[in-house]
Scaffold this motif. Structure first.
Motif: not given
Length: 452
Positions: A47-62
């Motif tokens: 059940e993915a609810g129409g959404h992609p899986p959690l990000p593998s990595i999240t970059y911040g703007s800093s």
């Protein structure tokens, strides 16, 4: 990679909800077009609810990688709130009119109540702002403030982990068309006007009378008893007044005006070699100074790229090369279409250098992007149920014409396409089912016993 095919999907990307209830998945399976992963039963049940899986990595703007725990906690909160936004169907009165308004009110209450420190709260708000942008891409809208809250729960997500076609999405229609005689489908045959409720004759045959005449830009014309119109809602919004003669009834014109239709574009970046890890699938982007509780900037020229949600890594690299696919929705996406390839490439290079903290990150070697808003026959990507509209408008759009069921020449104009499916709008499977629905309507007519 010299062996890579360089396949890039400019339009539909995934089968959303690849499971037995999805006709696109069933056809693709029958034709043998999917990889082994898609066939696994546990993937079909997920059940993915129409959404992609959690990000593998999240970059911040800093220029730092954000804590996976902070990211998953914010996504979890957002998913909970989004699920509760789907529960207002049939509610007489709700405090919010739009999904965005509802989500912001909930976020304003929940984040301060979490007891986290000021910095942690600020980071959580920034990640939630990124979640809202992702939701804009999924809903095909500029802002969730434009999406009606009460009917939001009518949309149905099918189970299954979203999958792609190894040979490209076009392998599906190619297989479907192969069963038809050559010359059945005419391409590059733009239609200028559809005349209905008429009395048209083939040259030299006065006896046979047709109610519909389809006139093409190149001067050709086709006579018909019935036609199925599948043009996108964006085209209907812009052209329905002069596209149909006589014009559509006011009820249908109103539904066209009220329903929402927005833009979601892709930006493909091809690299000589990857700066990401082989197992990474989705690189998320978070602007750390943003919050869903503050008004977003309206300066498109200065800030358009901040609407980008991040990049999907095209897998496998042996087939695609080292390619990232960025997604961006709304007015910022439409502004991006007006820029040159060089401008988009330059901006993406600056953004990626800032996110990774590596000022010497090599620029992508090429860029390719979709331009769905500029395309004259689409004028955007797909539909959503906007404030002031409801699922009833979708049903009105789907109703064939003439409206009078007793008309001696029924079903002159039939309507299909994703925007005519009440629970699967915005999807390829919704579009396919709507086409089958109208074909079945004609089958029923032809099978009906004629007057004695």
């Amino acid at each position: 990679l010299p062996a890579a095919s360089g396949l890039a999907e400019m339009g539909a990307h995934w089968i959303h909800g690849p499971s037995p209830g999805n006709p696109v998945f069933r056809l693709a399976t029958r034709y043998g077009l999917l990889g082994p992963e898609a066939a696994r039963e546990e993937n079909q049940r997920a059940e993915a609810g129409g959404h992609p899986p959690l990000p593998s990595i999240t970059y911040g703007s800093s220029g730092r990688v954000l804590s996976p725990q902070a990211v998953s906690e914010a996504h979890e909160l957002f998913d909970t709130l989004l699920a509760s936004a789907r529960t207002f169907q049939g509610a007489e009165e709700s405090l919010a009119h739009s999904v965005g308004q509802y989500l912001r009110a909930e976020i304003a209450q929940r984040v301060p109540a979490s007891g986290a420190g000021e910095d942690a709260q600020r980071l959580q708000l920034a990640i939630l702002a990124a979640c809202l942008k992702l939701e804009c891409c999924i809903s095909g809208t500029h802002s969730m403030d434009l999406v009606a809250l009460e009917p939001f729960g009518e949309y149905v997500s099918l189970p299954g982990l979203d999958c792609t076609f190894p040979g490209g999405y076009s392998s599906l229609p190619d297989h479907m068309l192969s069963a038809l005689p050559d010359g059945t489908v005419l391409l590059n045959k733009a239609v200028r006007t559809i005349r209905w409720r008429g009395s048209f004759h083939e040259e030299g045959d006065e006896a046979r009378d047709f109610p519909v005449r389809v006139e093409c830009e190149d001067g050709d014309a086709f006579l018909a008893d019935h036609i199925i119109v599948t043009v996108p809602l964006g085209f209907l919004k812009e052209r329905h007044q002069d596209f149909f003669q006589p014009p559509l009834p006011e009820r249908k014109a109103e539904a066209i005006r009220r329903l929402g239709f927005g833009t979601n574009n892709k930006i493909f970046l091809e690299f000589e070699r990857p700066f990401w890890e082989p197992q990474q699938q989705f690189l998320e982007v978070v602007w750390e100074d943003e919050s869903p509780l503050e008004e977003p900037s309206t300066d498109l020229e200065a800030n358009w790229f901040k609407k980008l949600i991040g990049f999907v890594v095209l897998q496998p690299p042996e087939q695609h090369g080292h390619v990232l696919c960025g997604f961006i929705a709304g007015k910022e996406s439409e502004y991006m279409e007006t820029l040159s390839d060089a401008e988009v490439l330059g901006t993406m290079t600056r953004v990626l250098r800032m996110l990774t903290g590596n000022q010497r990150l090599p620029a992508p070697r090429s860029v390719l992007r979709s331009r769905w808003h500029s395309a004259p026959y689409t004028r955007g990507s797909y539909s959503y149920v906007a404030i002031g509209s409801s699922g009833d408008d979708i049903d009105v759009l789907a109703q064939p014409l003439p409206e009078d069921p007793e008309d001696p020449r029924p079903l002159q104009l039939l309507f299909a396409g994703e925007a005519t499916h009440r629970t699967f709008y915005s999807t390829t499977h919704g579009a396919l089912l709507s086409g089958w629905r109208e074909a079945e309507r004609l089958n029923q007519l032809f099978e009906a016993p004629g007057p004695a």
